[in-house]
Design a protein around this motif. Structure first.
Motif, short mmCIF file in Angstrom:
data_model
loop_
_atom_site.label_atom_id
_atom_site.label_comp_id
_atom_site.label_asym_id
_atom_site.label_seq_id
_atom_site.Cartn_x
_atom_site.Cartn_y
_atom_site.Cartn_z
N ALA A 20 0.83 -1.20 0.00
CA ALA A 20 0.00 0.00 0.00
C ALA A 20 0.87 1.26 0.00
O ALA A 20 0.56 2.23 -0.71
N ALA A 21 1.95 1.26 0.77
CA ALA A 21 2.85 2.41 0.80
C ALA A 21 3.53 2.61 -0.56
O ALA A 21 3.69 3.74 -1.02
N PHE A 22 3.91 1.53 -1.20
CA PHE A 22 4.54 1.62 -2.52
C PHE A 22 3.56 2.14 -3.56
O PHE A 22 3.89 3.01 -4.36
N LEU A 23 2.33 1.66 -3.54
CA LEU A 23 1.33 2.13 -4.49
C LEU A 23 0.98 3.59 -4.24
O LEU A 23 0.77 4.36 -5.18
N TRP A 24 0.94 4.01 -2.98
CA TRP A 24 0.71 5.41 -2.65
C TRP A 24 1.83 6.28 -3.22
O TRP A 24 1.59 7.35 -3.77
N ALA A 25 3.08 5.82 -3.08
CA ALA A 25 4.22 6.58 -3.59
C ALA A 25 4.17 6.70 -5.11
O ALA A 25 4.52 7.73 -5.67
N LEU A 26 3.73 5.65 -5.78
CA LEU A 26 3.60 5.72 -7.23
C LEU A 26 2.53 6.71 -7.65
O LEU A 26 2.72 7.49 -8.59
N ARG A 27 1.41 6.70 -6.97
CA ARG A 27 0.29 7.58 -7.35
C ARG A 27 0.56 9.04 -7.04
O ARG A 27 0.03 9.92 -7.72
#
Length: 45
Positions: A20-27
């Motif tokens: 979730a943290a990685f996907l947040w950083a991508l978005r």
């Protein structure tokens, strides 16, 4: 064997949190300008 009933959900929860943290950083655009950072370090303002 009962330890696995505790460790497996914790590991899955931490893995999901990391994903979730990685996907947040991508978005939010954290990885958009990966090459510009190396030149901003060398620039003397």
């Amino acid at each position: 064997m009962s330890v696995l009933l505790l460790v497996i959900p914790i590991a899955l929860g931490l893995g999901g949190l990391g994903l979730a943290a990685f996907l947040w950083a991508l978005r939010t655009g954290q990885y958009d300008d990966i090459e510009g950072a190396e030149y901003r370090v060398l620039r003397d303002d």
